[in-house]
Structures are given as C-alpha cells and as structure tokens.
Design a protein around this motif. Structure first.
Motif, PDB file in Angstrom:
ATOM      1  N   LEU A  68     -12.588 127.649 -49.320  1.00  0.00           N
ATOM      2  CA  LEU A  68     -12.688 126.276 -48.823  1.00  0.00           C
ATOM      3  C   LEU A  68     -11.320 125.797 -48.348  1.00  0.00           C
ATOM      4  O   LEU A  68     -10.359 125.788 -49.114  1.00  0.00           O
ATOM      5  CB  LEU A  68     -13.224 125.360 -49.918  1.00  0.00           C
ATOM      6  N   ILE A  71     -12.609 119.653 -46.888  1.00  0.00           N
ATOM      7  CA  ILE A  71     -13.900 119.024 -47.155  1.00  0.00           C
ATOM      8  C   ILE A  71     -13.851 117.582 -46.675  1.00  0.00           C
ATOM      9  O   ILE A  71     -12.846 116.897 -46.859  1.00  0.00           O
ATOM     10  CB  ILE A  71     -14.272 119.111 -48.658  1.00  0.00           C
ATOM     11  N   CYS A  85     -17.751 121.069 -44.688  1.00  0.00           N
ATOM     12  CA  CYS A  85     -16.728 121.935 -45.273  1.00  0.00           C
ATOM     13  C   CYS A  85     -16.231 122.904 -44.216  1.00  0.00           C
ATOM     14  O   CYS A  85     -17.026 123.458 -43.451  1.00  0.00           O
ATOM     15  CB  CYS A  85     -17.295 122.731 -46.444  1.00  0.00           C
ATOM     16  N   LEU A 104     -20.604 116.711 -54.135  1.00  0.00           N
ATOM     17  CA  LEU A 104     -19.890 117.962 -53.874  1.00  0.00           C
ATOM     18  C   LEU A 104     -18.391 117.729 -53.677  1.00  0.00           C
ATOM     19  O   LEU A 104     -17.598 118.613 -53.929  1.00  0.00           O
ATOM     20  CB  LEU A 104     -20.473 118.679 -52.647  1.00  0.00           C
ATOM     21  N   SER A 107     -17.023 118.316 -56.939  1.00  0.00           N
ATOM     22  CA  SER A 107     -17.296 119.645 -57.486  1.00  0.00           C
ATOM     23  C   SER A 107     -16.528 120.755 -56.784  1.00  0.00           C
ATOM     24  O   SER A 107     -16.084 121.708 -57.419  1.00  0.00           O
ATOM     25  CB  SER A 107     -18.787 119.958 -57.395  1.00  0.00           C
ATOM     26  N   LEU A 108     -16.406 120.655 -55.461  1.00  0.00           N
ATOM     27  CA  LEU A 108     -15.749 121.710 -54.684  1.00  0.00           C
ATOM     28  C   LEU A 108     -14.245 121.483 -54.646  1.00  0.00           C
ATOM     29  O   LEU A 108     -13.794 120.350 -54.476  1.00  0.00           O
ATOM     30  CB  LEU A 108     -16.314 121.753 -53.256  1.00  0.00           C
ATOM     31  N   LYS A 109     -13.487 122.544 -54.793  1.00  0.00           N
ATOM     32  CA  LYS A 109     -12.022 122.457 -54.812  1.00  0.00           C
ATOM     33  C   LYS A 109     -11.435 123.220 -53.628  1.00  0.00           C
ATOM     34  O   LYS A 109     -11.747 124.397 -53.414  1.00  0.00           O
ATOM     35  CB  LYS A 109     -11.453 123.047 -56.110  1.00  0.00           C
ATOM     36  N   SER A 112     -10.430 127.201 -53.304  1.00  0.00           N
ATOM     37  CA  SER A 112     -11.293 128.048 -54.133  1.00  0.00           C
ATOM     38  C   SER A 112     -12.264 128.839 -53.257  1.00  0.00           C
ATOM     39  O   SER A 112     -12.591 128.432 -52.152  1.00  0.00           O
ATOM     40  CB  SER A 112     -12.097 127.198 -55.115  1.00  0.00           C
ATOM     41  N   TYR A 114     -16.002 130.481 -52.506  1.00  0.00           N
ATOM     42  CA  TYR A 114     -17.402 130.153 -52.747  1.00  0.00           C
ATOM     43  C   TYR A 114     -18.295 131.136 -52.012  1.00  0.00           C
ATOM     44  O   TYR A 114     -17.913 131.700 -50.990  1.00  0.00           O
ATOM     45  CB  TYR A 114     -17.714 128.724 -52.282  1.00  0.00           C
TER      46      TYR A 114
END
Length: 122
Positions: A68, A71, A85, A104, A107-109, A112, A114
């Motif tokens: 990622l 975002i 994203c 999200l 939650s999403l970094k 990171s 995915y």
C-alpha cells in the motif's frame, strides 16, 4: 480399530451417511469418496494462485498482492464513501477501490503488504 477407506469406496461407508444422504449425494452425481472430494460448490473460487498486477486477467476475478502506497477516502452522494488505494508490486503500480468501507482508513497501513481478491479493470 477402524477400516481405512479407498477413493473408490461408496460414500455410504462414511460414518453418518445413511440411505437418505446417499440418495441426496447421488442426485448430485456423488457416489464414491473420490466424487465427494472432487465436488465443488457452484460459486467455488480458486484463490491459490497470486498473479502480478501486470498479468492479472482483465474483467475476471483474480488475486494480487502488493504494498500500500497511498490511501484516500472520499465521500459520494447519500452518506456513502469510496476508499481508493494505490498499490505497488514488482511489476506495476495499480489501484484498488472499496465502496462504503470508510473503516479501512484505520485498518490499512501505508507501507504494509496486502493480498487482494477482485475483478481487474482499467
């Protein structure tokens, strides 16, 4: 000591499968243990193969992995949101879009990795 079963044995030899269940399985074309093991639901999705973004088939469900990069959550009409994203793998930079999932963002970094499953489009 229990008897071992072979793939060619009837499903009725499995504990818990009586006459009624055997008939039900037969109506699905399942007569042997091998038939039972190879029976997949109508909407079965094989998610074992991860493609690179550049190899993902257009307009077909596929699984890709990536890191990622960015975002962005933006509102659309009627209290709905779009989460956009920007992802990167070894072959390309690609986008992923999620509808009505504003959580999200928490939650999403960024940075990171995915694994995503969905339909690839331009």
């Amino acid at each position: 000591m229990s008897k071992s079963l072979s793939l060619t044995d009837s499903v009725s030899l499995i504990k818990g499968i009586g006459g009624r269940k055997k008939q039900l399985l037969a109506s699905l074309g399942i007569g042997s243990i091998e038939d039972l093991l190879c029976f997949f639901p109508v909407r079965y999705k094989d998610r074992r193969i991860v493609c690179s973004a550049i190899e993902a088939p257009y307009d077909r469900d596929t699984m890709v992995s990536g890191r990622l990069i960015r975002i962005n959550v933006r509102p659309i009409s009627g209290h709905r949101t779009i989460v956009e994203c920007t992802m990167r793998d070894e072959s390309a930079v690609f986008g992923a879009v999620f509808f009505n999932m504003p959580y999200l963002r928490k939650s999403l970094k960024t940075g990171s990795d995915y694994i995503l499953y969905g339909r690839a489009r331009q």
